[in-house]
Design an enzyme around this catalytic site. Structure first.
Site, PDB file in Angstrom:
ATOM      1  N   GLU A  81      13.708  -9.766 -62.418  1.00  0.00           N
ATOM      2  CA  GLU A  81      12.295 -10.088 -62.219  1.00  0.00           C
ATOM      3  C   GLU A  81      11.371  -8.975 -62.719  1.00  0.00           C
ATOM      4  OE1 GLU A  81      11.320 -12.957 -61.376  1.00  0.00           O
ATOM      5  OE2 GLU A  81      13.132 -13.845 -60.529  1.00  0.00           O
ATOM      6  N   ARG A  91       7.098 -23.813 -50.113  1.00  0.00           N
ATOM      7  CA  ARG A  91       7.318 -25.265 -50.263  1.00  0.00           C
ATOM      8  C   ARG A  91       8.149 -25.796 -49.099  1.00  0.00           C
ATOM      9  NH1 ARG A  91      11.507 -27.652 -52.280  1.00  0.00           N
ATOM     10  NH2 ARG A  91      12.400 -25.797 -53.219  1.00  0.00           N
ATOM     11  N   CYS A 144      11.526 -14.331 -51.224  1.00  0.00           N
ATOM     12  CA  CYS A 144      11.994 -13.345 -52.212  1.00  0.00           C
ATOM     13  C   CYS A 144      10.826 -12.605 -52.851  1.00  0.00           C
ATOM     14  CB  CYS A 144      12.834 -14.004 -53.305  1.00  0.00           C
ATOM     15  SG  CYS A 144      14.467 -14.468 -52.713  1.00  0.00           S
ATOM     16  N   HIS A 166      17.112 -12.451 -59.188  1.00  0.00           N
ATOM     17  CA  HIS A 166      17.488 -13.759 -58.661  1.00  0.00           C
ATOM     18  C   HIS A 166      18.826 -14.169 -59.267  1.00  0.00           C
ATOM     19  CE1 HIS A 166      13.450 -15.002 -56.958  1.00  0.00           C
ATOM     20  NE2 HIS A 166      14.307 -15.492 -56.081  1.00  0.00           N
TER      21      HIS A 166
HETATM   22  N1  PCA Z   1      15.937 -17.064 -52.139  1.00  0.00           N
HETATM   23  C1  PCA Z   1      14.626 -17.426 -51.654  1.00  0.00           C
HETATM   24  C2  PCA Z   1      14.492 -16.681 -50.332  1.00  0.00           C
HETATM   25  C3  PCA Z   1      15.842 -16.196 -49.992  1.00  0.00           C
HETATM   26  C4  PCA Z   1      16.655 -16.407 -51.185  1.00  0.00           C
HETATM   27  O1  PCA Z   1      17.824 -16.058 -51.344  1.00  0.00           O
HETATM   28  C5  PCA Z   1      13.515 -17.133 -52.645  1.00  0.00           C
HETATM   29  O2  PCA Z   1      13.761 -17.147 -53.853  1.00  0.00           O
HETATM   30  O3  PCA Z   1      12.382 -16.896 -52.234  1.00  0.00           O
END
Ligand code: PCA
Length: 213
Positions: A81, A91, A144, A166
């Protein structure tokens, strides 16, 4: 011995596992470089508690670098990111039933924080290891992104580099659907390569990693 803090999240929504935690827990205690150890910890998937938990870990462990990870449903690569934004817009409810819509992560905070990780060098290293990686221009607007924003806020100006990755679903989570996934072993290997590149690269490489529209 220096510490690199690597976090993953507990499961959320309807999933029973969160690949981010399943992957990072395998790296807990691993040696990243001669005197650098990875410490992996799990964060709650809740707006009210995740940031608090992260800040406590930073105070306790005094890490030399911090990388948080989470599941990005629908991602096909390890997504490094670039930017965290000062917006919560959920959401779905988090694990405490909270669903903020269009609130600030930090009232009067800057609109965004950039990662302080060498994201291009990380993507390059992971790809060279034969594992799918890309720069991501948004970490979403759920827990996140909030944790990523709070992480960058906590360490701003400290010289301790930090950022967010991610990860895709695990194959078993999406069997029977068209969703992309990545095997756990590959995810763990890719994260280790990404961490090492982040640790070793002080000046990022200049290589296109953008997106058109
Ligand atoms: N993904 C979510 C929150 C926790 C996770 O593992 C997100 O992308 O916000």
């Amino acid at each position: 011995m220096q510490t690199v803090l690597l976090t993953g999240f507990e499961p959320f929504d309807k999933d029973l596992v969160n690949p981010s935690w399943e992957a990072v827990r395998q790296l807990d205690g691993a040696q990243l470089a001669p005197d650098v150890q990875i410490v992996a910890r799990r964060l709650p998937c809740a707006f009210a508690t995740a940031g608090e938990c992260l800040n406590r870990l930073i105070d306790e462990l005094r890490p030399a670098m911090v990388i948080a990870t989470g599941l990005g449903p629908g991602r096909s690569t390890l997504s490094i990111e670039r930017v965290a934004i000062n917006v919560n817009d959920a959401r779905i409810p988090d694990n405490l039933g909270e669903q903020p819509v269009d609130t600030a992560v930090i009232a009067d905070g800057p609109a965004a924080y950039f990662t302080t990780l060498p994201i291009k060098a990380m993507v390059k290293a992971v790809r060279e290891a034969g594992i799918a990686a890309s720069v991501s221009q948004t970490a979403g607007t759920f827990v996140c992104n909030q944790v990523f924003y709070l992480l960058q806020h906590a360490l701003a100006g400290s010289g301790v580099r930090s950022g967010f990755i991610h990860v895709p679903f695990l194959p078993e989570q999406v069997a029977g659907s068209q969703q992309p996934s990545m095997a756990l072993g590959m995810m763990v290997a890719g994260l280790q390569v990404a961490l090492l590149a982040a640790w070793q690269t002080l000046v990022d490489v200049k290589e296109a990693g953008g997106q058109v529209g």
